[in-house]
Design an enzyme around this catalytic site. Structure first.
Site, short mmCIF file in Angstrom:
data_model
loop_
_atom_site.label_atom_id
_atom_site.label_comp_id
_atom_site.label_asym_id
_atom_site.label_seq_id
_atom_site.Cartn_x
_atom_site.Cartn_y
_atom_site.Cartn_z
N ALA A 110 -5.47 -6.89 16.43
CA ALA A 110 -5.09 -5.50 16.20
C ALA A 110 -4.09 -5.45 15.06
O ALA A 110 -3.31 -6.39 14.86
CB ALA A 110 -4.47 -4.88 17.45
N SER A 111 -4.12 -4.38 14.31
CA SER A 111 -3.08 -4.18 13.30
C SER A 111 -1.75 -3.88 13.96
O SER A 111 -0.69 -4.09 13.37
CB SER A 111 -3.47 -3.04 12.36
OG SER A 111 -3.65 -1.83 13.08
N ASN A 112 -1.81 -3.43 15.22
CA ASN A 112 -0.59 -3.10 15.96
C ASN A 112 -0.93 -3.07 17.44
O ASN A 112 -1.81 -2.30 17.85
CB ASN A 112 -0.05 -1.75 15.49
CG ASN A 112 1.37 -1.48 15.95
OD1 ASN A 112 1.69 -1.72 17.11
ND2 ASN A 112 2.19 -0.97 15.06
N THR A 124 -1.64 -9.68 9.96
CA THR A 124 -2.57 -8.87 9.17
C THR A 124 -2.81 -9.57 7.82
O THR A 124 -2.34 -10.66 7.58
CB THR A 124 -2.02 -7.46 8.97
OG1 THR A 124 -0.72 -7.53 8.34
CG2 THR A 124 -1.87 -6.74 10.30
N HIS A 126 8.37 1.12 6.00
CA HIS A 126 8.73 -0.13 6.65
C HIS A 126 9.95 -0.74 5.97
O HIS A 126 10.36 -0.31 4.90
CB HIS A 126 7.57 -1.13 6.60
CG HIS A 126 6.53 -0.90 7.65
ND1 HIS A 126 5.48 -0.03 7.46
CD2 HIS A 126 6.39 -1.40 8.90
CE1 HIS A 126 4.72 -0.02 8.55
NE2 HIS A 126 5.26 -0.85 9.44
N GLY A 175 -0.94 -2.80 8.01
CA GLY A 175 -2.19 -2.82 8.76
C GLY A 175 -2.33 -1.61 9.65
O GLY A 175 -3.44 -1.08 9.84
N THR A 176 -1.21 -1.14 10.19
CA THR A 176 -1.24 0.07 11.03
C THR A 176 -1.69 1.27 10.22
O THR A 176 -2.52 2.07 10.68
CB THR A 176 0.16 0.33 11.62
OG1 THR A 176 0.56 -0.81 12.39
CG2 THR A 176 0.18 1.57 12.49
N LYS A 226 8.90 -6.46 4.51
CA LYS A 226 7.48 -6.47 4.86
C LYS A 226 6.66 -6.94 3.67
O LYS A 226 6.80 -6.45 2.56
CB LYS A 226 7.02 -5.07 5.30
CG LYS A 226 5.57 -5.06 5.78
CD LYS A 226 5.23 -3.81 6.54
CE LYS A 226 3.78 -3.83 7.04
NZ LYS A 226 3.52 -4.98 7.92
#
Length: 249
Positions: A100-102, A77, A135, A145-146, A139
């Protein structure tokens, strides 16, 4: 299927384990110690690349994969402001990218239901909505991003919310009081050894509704990335996880 791993940290190693368990072959593993191995010739040994590097290297890696003519799964991300130009380049080169973010199956189910819930809650303006994400302390980015994808799903379906704003727990707590009615708060917390917890909170004077996803480890993310690689291998185009899971079919 032959896979190139671009980014070989904790996530890359988990992806490797799952890919080998699904009878795939890892033909290239790139981390900061062997960047000299990231060449067109080495990439072309693979059927697909899985990119989980850093915000600083992801764009260059995507371009190299397109130049090598191999599809790429992008899980890194921190590059989303460049999506329009990356998409244009992908389509011009007849390449294949899925991002994808996840990639977790459970998180993508969460994304889908989050939008449905927002559609319902839009009819009840007495509920104020916010997103909370937790998180691990290593991180690099905030919000996650999610969390951004969750927030975008809410904004898409609750028109009064026009943009998201982020507050870290290390920030001045009074910042929460500065959130405007048209802004969606994403509150970020960093706690040691937490893989990822995301909560959507709808609160009113009479009650609170919480919708939560808790990751127990990274294996869900890794499995989803391998599923994405299997899916995109023989395709051309610019895709997201929504195309992979296709919940509306």
């Amino acid at each position: 299927m032959k896979i190139a791993l671009l980014g070989y940290g904790k996530m890359g190693r988990m992806i490797e384990q799952i890919a080998l368990g699904r009878k795939h072959e890892i033909v290239l593993k790139i981390d900061h110690d062997n960047l000299y191995d990231l060449t067109l010739a080495n990439l072309q040994q693979a059927d697909v690349a899985i990119e989980f590097s850093t915000p600083h290297t992801v764009l260059g890696n995507i371009k190299l994969c397109m130049d090598a003519g191999i599809p790429v799964v992008v899980g890194a991300t921190g590059w989303y402001e460049k999506i329009p130009e990356v998409k244009n380049a992908c389509l011009e080169q007849n390449a294949a990218i899925i991002y994808a973010s996840n990639f977790s199956v459970g998180v993508n189910i969460f994304f889908h239901i989050n939008k449905m819930l927002a559609q319902v809650m839009n009819r009840f303006p007495d509920y104020e909505v916010q997103v909370e994400e937790i998180h691990h302390t290593q991180k690099l980015d905030a919000p996650s991003g999610t969390a951004i994808t969750i927030a975008e799903g809410i904004i898409e379906n609750i028109p009064v919310k026009e943009a998201w704003v982020n507050v870290l727990t290390t920030d001045d707590k009074d910042d929460n009081d500065q959130i405007k009615p048209n802004q969606l708060l994403i509150e970020s917390l960093r706690i040691e050894s937490v893989p990822g917890t995301h909560t959507v909170i709808y609160g009113s004077e009479v009650d609170t509704i919480e919708f939560k996803h808790t990751a127990h480890n990274r294996s869900g993310f890794a499995l989803g990335a391998v599923l994405a690689a299997e899916w995109v291998k023989d395709r051309k185009g610019f895709f997201t996880a929504s195309d992979l899971f296709n919940f509306n079919a």
